[in-house]
Design a protein around this motif. Structure first.
Motif, PDB file in Angstrom:
ATOM      1  N   LEU A 305      18.375  -0.289   2.607  1.00 16.23           N
ATOM      2  CA  LEU A 305      17.104  -0.551   2.038  1.00 16.23           C
ATOM      3  C   LEU A 305      16.510   0.386   0.795  1.00 16.23           C
ATOM      4  CD1 LEU A 305      16.451  -1.610   5.218  1.00 16.23           C
ATOM      5  CD2 LEU A 305      15.291  -3.165   3.654  1.00 16.23           C
ATOM      6  N   ALA A 306      16.188   0.023  -0.536  1.00 14.64           N
ATOM      7  CA  ALA A 306      15.444   0.599  -1.452  1.00 14.64           C
ATOM      8  C   ALA A 306      14.412   0.151  -1.820  1.00 14.64           C
ATOM      9  CB  ALA A 306      16.530   0.693  -2.724  1.00 14.64           C
ATOM     10  N   GLY A 307      13.515   1.007  -2.547  1.00 12.50           N
ATOM     11  CA  GLY A 307      12.139   0.383  -3.019  1.00 12.50           C
ATOM     12  C   GLY A 307      11.350  -0.327  -2.079  1.00 12.50           C
ATOM     13  N   LYS A 308      10.598  -1.254  -2.642  1.00  7.52           N
ATOM     14  CA  LYS A 308       9.932  -2.131  -1.714  1.00  7.52           C
ATOM     15  C   LYS A 308      10.438  -3.241  -1.108  1.00  7.52           C
ATOM     16  CE  LYS A 308       5.020  -3.902  -1.172  1.00  7.52           C
ATOM     17  NZ  LYS A 308       3.540  -3.953  -1.518  1.00  7.52           N
ATOM     18  N   SER A 309      11.234  -3.168  -0.080  1.00 13.35           N
ATOM     19  CA  SER A 309      12.054  -4.275   0.247  1.00 13.35           C
ATOM     20  C   SER A 309      12.123  -4.454   1.609  1.00 13.35           C
ATOM     21  CB  SER A 309      13.742  -3.952  -0.272  1.00 13.35           C
ATOM     22  OG  SER A 309      14.157  -2.802   0.392  1.00 13.35           O
ATOM     23  N   ARG A 310      12.594  -5.515   2.355  1.00 13.40           N
ATOM     24  CA  ARG A 310      12.544  -5.940   3.548  1.00 13.40           C
ATOM     25  C   ARG A 310      13.808  -6.426   3.928  1.00 13.40           C
ATOM     26  NH1 ARG A 310       7.612  -9.249   6.766  1.00 13.40           N
ATOM     27  NH2 ARG A 310       8.324  -8.803   8.879  1.00 13.40           N
ATOM     28  N   GLY A 311      14.391  -5.922   5.251  1.00 13.96           N
ATOM     29  CA  GLY A 311      15.518  -6.341   5.798  1.00 13.96           C
ATOM     30  C   GLY A 311      15.165  -6.793   7.231  1.00 13.96           C
ATOM     31  N   VAL A 312      15.966  -8.120   7.761  1.00 14.88           N
ATOM     32  CA  VAL A 312      15.585  -8.417   9.018  1.00 14.88           C
ATOM     33  C   VAL A 312      17.258  -8.589   9.657  1.00 14.88           C
ATOM     34  CG1 VAL A 312      15.039 -10.512  10.363  1.00 14.88           C
ATOM     35  CG2 VAL A 312      13.747  -9.731   8.190  1.00 14.88           C
ATOM     36  N   PHE A 313      17.162  -8.370  10.929  1.00 13.08           N
ATOM     37  CA  PHE A 313      18.520  -8.504  11.704  1.00 13.08           C
ATOM     38  C   PHE A 313      17.881  -9.172  13.115  1.00 13.08           C
ATOM     39  CE2 PHE A 313      21.174  -7.580  15.278  1.00 13.08           C
ATOM     40  CZ  PHE A 313      22.382  -8.406  14.738  1.00 13.08           C
ATOM     41  N   SER A 338      13.509   4.580   1.063  1.00 14.90           N
ATOM     42  CA  SER A 338      12.092   4.537   0.485  1.00 14.90           C
ATOM     43  C   SER A 338      11.184   4.426   1.559  1.00 14.90           C
ATOM     44  CB  SER A 338      12.090   3.432  -0.544  1.00 14.90           C
ATOM     45  OG  SER A 338      10.734   3.084  -0.853  1.00 14.90           O
ATOM     46  N   GLU A 339      10.043   5.052   1.517  1.00 16.27           N
ATOM     47  CA  GLU A 339       9.178   5.135   2.331  1.00 16.27           C
ATOM     48  C   GLU A 339       8.203   3.573   2.276  1.00 16.27           C
ATOM     49  OE1 GLU A 339       6.386   8.309   1.859  1.00 16.27           O
ATOM     50  OE2 GLU A 339       7.845   9.771   2.497  1.00 16.27           O
ATOM     51  N   GLU A 340       8.745   2.941   1.321  1.00 14.99           N
ATOM     52  CA  GLU A 340       8.262   1.529   1.277  1.00 14.99           C
ATOM     53  C   GLU A 340       9.026   0.577   1.810  1.00 14.99           C
ATOM     54  OE1 GLU A 340       5.441   1.070  -2.665  1.00 14.99           O
ATOM     55  OE2 GLU A 340       7.282   1.781  -3.054  1.00 14.99           O
ATOM     56  N   ALA A 341      10.317   0.769   2.215  1.00 14.04           N
ATOM     57  CA  ALA A 341      11.157  -0.544   2.735  1.00 14.04           C
ATOM     58  C   ALA A 341      10.789  -0.359   4.148  1.00 14.04           C
ATOM     59  CB  ALA A 341      12.532   0.519   2.648  1.00 14.04           C
TER      60      ALA A 341
END
Length: 423
Positions: A305-313, A338-341
């Motif tokens: 994850l980069a930038g302001k992003s969101r991942g889900v598992f 990123s600290e915003e991820a």
């Protein structure tokens, strides 16, 4: 009426105007499936965060987009990349474009073979997005391999061609492998960079005794697009379903996989990777049902994850009482650049058998500063050093893909991702 329910209402209104023009209108089972799908969507609406399985993924942007469906024929042929395999199947806005395809034996457009395929169309099972697909699908792939057939590697291209207005397409893919059959599909989904469209595919897959299906999916939708895919596979004794999905595009993407191991010594592999850039949301949700004894399963999903992003598992393994000697493994790992991820991980085991070997886990971390220092000290520029470490992180997830055509497709999608996002 809230935004999510309103979004479902828009699709339902569209269905009311199209139901007699959609393929299979004269087939009783197809009509029943469409009406059942409409009933599910009408009762539940598009899923929201109050639904446990959707608590991390908000479909409000989908509901607010006011998509329309097109029944017109494909116009000008889009530019196609060079073919990777002798047999290539091309979909444009969810419809099979025969003039752009080289169909393998035993493959046909679903719209042309609905009468033969209708008994293989699974019910929606109370899943609203499958209900939406059942309600609105126009076409898809019907591939019915006979006993002992080896179809080799088949390339599938899903292209979104229209960018003038928000459009939704809902292809339905029906794939059946008879006993001993073998198939590899390498599937890529792409679309215009700035086009807002919804790609909502559903796959009904049957793998018979001793058959083997390798399914590699590369999702590179346009950055304003939505992809909400659902795969449902049933695997008989001694059969194998091997899935690898790379999420590397789209504004909001959910890859949902349901696999049932129905017979002894059936096997499933559900590996994947998610490359999530600034402004993107990627969700991998899986459900693996061990319903028979002596069945192995493996799952490794890695998310960067980069930038302001969101991942889900979200991954659930169910081991039924009859499924003695189950061997199940599940691992989810996330790398935050990123600290915003943000990453949300929910691995689950539900076990009712007493003779099993099952494990699961989840880890979250950042790039190792000592490894970065090691590479920088040897003259490697900072961004290149980061790219090397990201590539190394993904290696375990992709190393199980052995088909050379699939390897090339994955390498093309992954190569340079960090450099592009860091630019």
């Amino acid at each position: 009426m809230n935004a999510v329910t309103g979004g479902a209402g828009g699709f339902l209104s569209r269905f009311e105007g199209l139901r007699d023009r959609l393929p299979g209108a004269s087939l009783e089972r197809v009509r029943a499936l469409r009406e059942a799908g409409a009933a599910t969507l009408r009762a539940k609406g598009l899923p929201g965060r109050r639904v446990e399985e959707w608590r991390y993924t908000d479909l409000a942007p989908v509901a607010q987009a006011h998509f329309t469906e097109a029944l017109t024929a494909v116009g000008e042929s889009p530019a196609l990349p060079a073919a990777r395999a002798p047999n290539r199947i091309v979909f444009v806005d969810g419809r099979l474009a025969e003039h752009l395809s080289q169909l393998p034996p035993h493959a046909a457009p679903l719209a042309a073979r609905l009468e033969a395929a209708q008994e293989l169309l699974a019910e929606d099972g109370g899943l609203p997005l499958v209900g939406l697909n059942a309600m609105m699908f126009e076409d898809g792939l019907f591939l019915d391999l006979p006993e002992g057939a080896d179809a080799g590697t088949v390339e599938v291209l899903n292209l979104a061609a229209h960018g003038e207005r928000p459009i939704a397409f809902h292809p339905r893919h029906v794939i059946r492998l008879a006993p001993g059959a073998k198939l590899t599909i390498v599937e890529t989904s792409t679309g215009p960079a700035g086009a807002a469209y919804l790609h909502n595919p559903v796959y009904d897959i049957r793998v018979a005794e001793g058959a083997s299906f390798t399914h590699v999916r590369v999702q590179r939708e346009g950055r304003a697009a939505f992809q909400l895919s659902t795969i449902r596979a049933r695997v008989a004794a001694g059969g194998t379903y091997d899935n690898f999905t790379l999420n590397a595009g789209g504004r909001l993407v959910r890859n949902e996989i349901h696999v049932v191991l129905e017979g002894p010594k059936a096997a499933a592999h559900m590996n994947g990777a998610q490359l999530v850039a600034d402004g993107q949301h990627a969700d991998t949700t899986t459900f693996l049902d061990h319903a028979a004894p002596d069945c192995p399963s493996r799952q490794t999903v890695k998310t960067v994850l980069a930038g302001k992003s969101r991942g889900v598992f979200q991954g659930k393994i169910l081991v039924r009482q009859a499924a003695q000697r189950t061997d199940g493994y599940q691992m989810n790992q996330a790398l935050l650049l990123s600290e915003e991820a943000e990453i949300d991980a929910k691995p689950q085991l539900e076990i009712y058998a007493d003779d099993v070997k099952c494990s699961h886990g989840a880890t979250v971390g950042a790039l190792d500063p000592e490894q970065l220092f090691y590479l920088r000290a040897r003259g490697i520029p900072a961004e290149e050093a980061r790219a090397i470490l990201v590539q190394a992180f993904l290696t375990e997830a992709v190393e199980g893909v052995t088909d050379p055509i699939a390897q090339a497709a994955l390498e093309e999608a992954v190569s340079g991702w960090w450099e592009r996002e860091a630019a």
